[in-house]
Design a protein around this motif. Sequence first.
Motif, PDB file in Angstrom:
ATOM      1  N   LEU A 131       0.825  -1.204   0.000  1.00  0.00           N
ATOM      2  CA  LEU A 131       0.000   0.000   0.000  1.00  0.00           C
ATOM      3  C   LEU A 131       0.861   1.257   0.000  1.00  0.00           C
ATOM      4  CD1 LEU A 131      -2.742  -1.136   2.529  1.00  0.00           C
ATOM      5  CD2 LEU A 131      -3.061  -0.739   0.082  1.00  0.00           C
ATOM      6  N   LEU A 132       1.911   1.257   0.805  1.00  0.00           N
ATOM      7  CA  LEU A 132       2.804   2.412   0.858  1.00  0.00           C
ATOM      8  C   LEU A 132       3.489   2.637  -0.488  1.00  0.00           C
ATOM      9  CD1 LEU A 132       4.336   1.795   4.394  1.00  0.00           C
ATOM     10  CD2 LEU A 132       2.871   3.706   3.752  1.00  0.00           C
ATOM     11  N   ASP A 133       3.853   1.561  -1.159  1.00  0.00           N
ATOM     12  CA  ASP A 133       4.481   1.689  -2.476  1.00  0.00           C
ATOM     13  C   ASP A 133       3.533   2.317  -3.493  1.00  0.00           C
ATOM     14  OD1 ASP A 133       6.808   0.564  -1.539  1.00  0.00           O
ATOM     15  OD2 ASP A 133       6.416  -1.440  -2.341  1.00  0.00           O
ATOM     16  N   MET A 134       2.234   2.157  -3.278  1.00  0.00           N
ATOM     17  CA  MET A 134       1.239   2.758  -4.169  1.00  0.00           C
ATOM     18  C   MET A 134       0.879   4.185  -3.752  1.00  0.00           C
ATOM     19  SD  MET A 134      -1.437  -0.306  -5.128  1.00  0.00           S
ATOM     20  CE  MET A 134      -1.771  -0.826  -3.451  1.00  0.00           C
ATOM     21  N   GLY A 135       1.549   4.689  -2.722  1.00  0.00           N
ATOM     22  CA  GLY A 135       1.269   6.046  -2.272  1.00  0.00           C
ATOM     23  C   GLY A 135       0.038   6.149  -1.394  1.00  0.00           C
ATOM     24  N   ILE A 136      -0.368   5.045  -0.771  1.00  0.00           N
ATOM     25  CA  ILE A 136      -1.571   5.016   0.058  1.00  0.00           C
ATOM     26  C   ILE A 136      -1.187   4.890   1.525  1.00  0.00           C
ATOM     27  CG2 ILE A 136      -3.680   3.720   0.585  1.00  0.00           C
ATOM     28  CD1 ILE A 136      -3.709   2.825  -2.345  1.00  0.00           C
ATOM     29  N   CYS A 137      -1.855   5.669   2.361  1.00  0.00           N
ATOM     30  CA  CYS A 137      -1.648   5.596   3.812  1.00  0.00           C
ATOM     31  C   CYS A 137      -2.579   4.546   4.410  1.00  0.00           C
ATOM     32  CB  CYS A 137      -1.936   6.959   4.450  1.00  0.00           C
ATOM     33  SG  CYS A 137      -2.035   6.931   6.259  1.00  0.00           S
ATOM     34  N   PRO A 138      -2.051   3.457   4.969  1.00  0.00           N
ATOM     35  CA  PRO A 138      -2.909   2.507   5.686  1.00  0.00           C
ATOM     36  C   PRO A 138      -3.377   3.127   7.010  1.00  0.00           C
ATOM     37  CG  PRO A 138      -0.802   1.507   5.043  1.00  0.00           C
ATOM     38  CD  PRO A 138      -0.656   2.989   4.896  1.00  0.00           C
ATOM     39  N   VAL A 139      -4.675   3.090   7.250  1.00  0.00           N
ATOM     40  CA  VAL A 139      -5.251   3.539   8.517  1.00  0.00           C
ATOM     41  C   VAL A 139      -5.735   2.285   9.236  1.00  0.00           C
ATOM     42  CG1 VAL A 139      -7.017   4.949   9.629  1.00  0.00           C
ATOM     43  CG2 VAL A 139      -5.928   5.749   7.513  1.00  0.00           C
ATOM     44  N   VAL A 140      -5.061   1.914  10.319  1.00  0.00           N
ATOM     45  CA  VAL A 140      -5.233   0.595  10.925  1.00  0.00           C
ATOM     46  C   VAL A 140      -6.011   0.689  12.234  1.00  0.00           C
ATOM     47  CG1 VAL A 140      -4.041  -1.448  11.803  1.00  0.00           C
ATOM     48  CG2 VAL A 140      -3.036  -0.139   9.906  1.00  0.00           C
ATOM     49  N   SER A 141      -7.080  -0.088  12.326  1.00  0.00           N
ATOM     50  CA  SER A 141      -7.787  -0.227  13.604  1.00  0.00           C
ATOM     51  C   SER A 141      -7.216  -1.441  14.341  1.00  0.00           C
ATOM     52  CB  SER A 141      -9.291  -0.397  13.387  1.00  0.00           C
ATOM     53  OG  SER A 141      -9.573  -1.559  12.643  1.00  0.00           O
ATOM     54  N   PRO A 142      -6.980  -1.306  15.655  1.00  0.00           N
ATOM     55  CA  PRO A 142      -6.236  -2.346  16.399  1.00  0.00           C
ATOM     56  C   PRO A 142      -7.098  -3.513  16.866  1.00  0.00           C
ATOM     57  CG  PRO A 142      -6.707  -0.522  17.845  1.00  0.00           C
ATOM     58  CD  PRO A 142      -7.257  -0.130  16.498  1.00  0.00           C
ATOM     59  N   ILE A 143      -7.756  -4.167  15.932  1.00  0.00           N
ATOM     60  CA  ILE A 143      -8.448  -5.413  16.205  1.00  0.00           C
ATOM     61  C   ILE A 143      -7.680  -6.501  15.458  1.00  0.00           C
ATOM     62  CG2 ILE A 143     -10.566  -6.741  15.945  1.00  0.00           C
ATOM     63  CD1 ILE A 143     -10.872  -4.541  17.966  1.00  0.00           C
ATOM     64  N   GLY A 144      -7.058  -7.411  16.201  1.00  0.00           N
ATOM     65  CA  GLY A 144      -6.209  -8.417  15.582  1.00  0.00           C
ATOM     66  C   GLY A 144      -6.923  -9.744  15.391  1.00  0.00           C
ATOM     67  N   THR A 145      -6.223 -10.654  14.738  1.00  0.00           N
ATOM     68  CA  THR A 145      -6.767 -11.984  14.469  1.00  0.00           C
ATOM     69  C   THR A 145      -5.925 -13.045  15.154  1.00  0.00           C
ATOM     70  OG1 THR A 145      -7.461 -13.491  12.700  1.00  0.00           O
ATOM     71  CG2 THR A 145      -5.403 -12.300  12.344  1.00  0.00           C
ATOM     72  N   GLY A 146      -6.559 -14.170  15.489  1.00  0.00           N
ATOM     73  CA  GLY A 146      -5.826 -15.266  16.091  1.00  0.00           C
ATOM     74  C   GLY A 146      -4.959 -15.991  15.077  1.00  0.00           C
ATOM     75  N   ILE A 147      -4.222 -16.978  15.564  1.00  0.00           N
ATOM     76  CA  ILE A 147      -3.271 -17.715  14.728  1.00  0.00           C
ATOM     77  C   ILE A 147      -3.655 -19.192  14.719  1.00  0.00           C
ATOM     78  CG2 ILE A 147      -0.841 -18.352  14.441  1.00  0.00           C
ATOM     79  CD1 ILE A 147      -0.119 -15.794  15.971  1.00  0.00           C
ATOM     80  N   GLY A 148      -3.489 -19.835  13.557  1.00  0.00           N
ATOM     81  CA  GLY A 148      -3.742 -21.270  13.455  1.00  0.00           C
ATOM     82  C   GLY A 148      -5.201 -21.607  13.699  1.00  0.00           C
ATOM     83  N   ASP A 149      -5.450 -22.513  14.655  1.00  0.00           N
ATOM     84  CA  ASP A 149      -6.815 -22.930  14.955  1.00  0.00           C
ATOM     85  C   ASP A 149      -7.655 -21.801  15.543  1.00  0.00           C
ATOM     86  OD1 ASP A 149      -6.189 -25.463  14.077  1.00  0.00           O
ATOM     87  OD2 ASP A 149      -5.773 -26.260  16.087  1.00  0.00           O
ATOM     88  N   GLU A 150      -7.005 -20.719  15.989  1.00  0.00           N
ATOM     89  CA  GLU A 150      -7.723 -19.583  16.573  1.00  0.00           C
ATOM     90  C   GLU A 150      -7.862 -18.425  15.582  1.00  0.00           C
ATOM     91  OE1 GLU A 150      -5.612 -18.554  20.119  1.00  0.00           O
ATOM     92  OE2 GLU A 150      -6.529 -20.200  21.271  1.00  0.00           O
ATOM     93  N   LYS A 151      -7.701 -18.725  14.298  1.00  0.00           N
ATOM     94  CA  LYS A 151      -7.679 -17.668  13.290  1.00  0.00           C
ATOM     95  C   LYS A 151      -8.982 -16.875  13.224  1.00  0.00           C
ATOM     96  CE  LYS A 151      -6.043 -16.800   8.583  1.00  0.00           C
ATOM     97  NZ  LYS A 151      -5.055 -15.845   9.097  1.00  0.00           N
ATOM     98  N   ASP A 152     -10.092 -17.492  13.624  1.00  0.00           N
ATOM     99  CA  ASP A 152     -11.375 -16.808  13.572  1.00  0.00           C
ATOM    100  C   ASP A 152     -11.673 -15.994  14.817  1.00  0.00           C
ATOM    101  OD1 ASP A 152     -11.930 -17.788  11.032  1.00  0.00           O
ATOM    102  OD2 ASP A 152     -12.899 -19.611  11.814  1.00  0.00           O
ATOM    103  N   ILE A 153     -10.749 -15.968  15.758  1.00  0.00           N
ATOM    104  CA  ILE A 153     -10.942 -15.200  16.995  1.00  0.00           C
ATOM    105  C   ILE A 153     -10.462 -13.769  16.773  1.00  0.00           C
ATOM    106  CG2 ILE A 153     -10.244 -14.941  19.407  1.00  0.00           C
ATOM    107  CD1 ILE A 153     -10.021 -17.947  19.598  1.00  0.00           C
TER     108      ILE A 153
END
Length: 334
Positions: free
Chosen positions: A200-222
Motif C-alpha cells: 500500500l505504501l508503495d502505491m502512495g496510500i496511507c494505511p489507517v489501521v484499527s487495532p483489532i487483531g486476528t488469532g493464529i492457526g486454529d484460533e484464526k477466527d478469533i
Amino acid sequence: MKFSIITASLLFQSALGFSPSGNAKATLSVRSPVVSSSPLFAVPEGFTDSATTIAEAAASLRGKTIVVKYGGNAMTSPELKAGFCQDVAALQNLGIRMVVVHGGGPQISSMLEKVGVETRFEGGMRVSTKEVVDVAEMVLCGSVNKEIASTICSAGGRAIGLSGRDDSLLQCVKKIDKQGYDLGFVGEVETVNTDLLSDLLDMGICPVVSPIGTGIGDEKDIAYNVNADVAAGRIAGELRAARALFLTDIAGVLDKNKELLATLSCDDVDGLIDDETITGGMIPKVSYATNAVKLGVGGAFITDGRVPHALLKEVLAGGAAGTGSGDGGTFVSL
C-alpha cells in the motif's frame, strides 16, 4: 526558531509533485503577518528560516516511513481531528510514507453503554469479553476507521481503512497479564503482515489501521482487542520506520520541576523511572516509545495531541535533525 505553519502551507503547494495522489490540493489556510506592504514582495514573517528548516526535514524523510498512533483529544475535537488529517495529507504530499494506527476508547465506551454491554477494568486495562470485542470491532473498524481514512482523502491525501484482521495484518495470541488478571480477548501481537503495508505504501496510500487483531492457526477466527499504542510501536518496528509518533493528552515527559524534557535516550528513560521522575501512568507511555526505538525505529515522539497540527510541527520543525520542535513533546532515541 518559531515554526511557521503558513510556511509549511506554501511549501506544500510546491511539494505536490511528490504527492502520491493525483488530486492533491492545499491542506492548510492560516493567516500570518507579512513583512512588506508591497503585494509583490509580501512574504510571511520568518519565511526564509522556516522554509529552510522544513525543506531540510522533508528532504531527510522523503521516501521514508512514519507511523503515527492517533488517539486522545486529537480524535474527539472536530478541529484537532481535521487538522490531524490535513497533516497526514500534507506529509504524504511531501513524499513521506505515512501509516496511522488509531484508538477509540471513548467511542467504544459510549457504544457499550448504548447497547447495554457491561464492561470492567482490571489493572487499568479493559477486560475484553467476546461481547466487548464485538462492539469494539464494530466501532473501531466501522465508523471511526472509515471516517479517518475519508477525511485524509478529503484533505488531499490517499488513505485506506484496514482492520488488523484484514489479510492477517495483526496476528495475535491471548495476552497473559503479568499481575494475573484474565483480560479476556486482549491480544499480544506476534506477527505483522508488513507485505500488505509495504504494498500500500508503495502505491502512495496511507494505511489507517484499527487495532483489532486476528488469532493464529486454529484460533484464526478469533478477534482480539489490541492496545493501539502497542500495535503502532510494533508496526513501526517491523517496518523499520524513520519515526514513530504517539499522540497523547500530555505535554511530554516532565522533570521533577515540571519542565519539559525535549530529548531523551532509552537509558535516560530507564534512569528517570528508577529515580521516580517518571511514575504511574507515564511509565507505559514512555515504554511504548522506547520499545519502538529498540525494535529499530529511528526515533519516537511522545507528542501533545492537544496542540493544533502537532504532527506537522514535530515532523518538520526539527529540520534535518528530526528531533521535533522542542516544545511540543519528547523525542526518544537510542
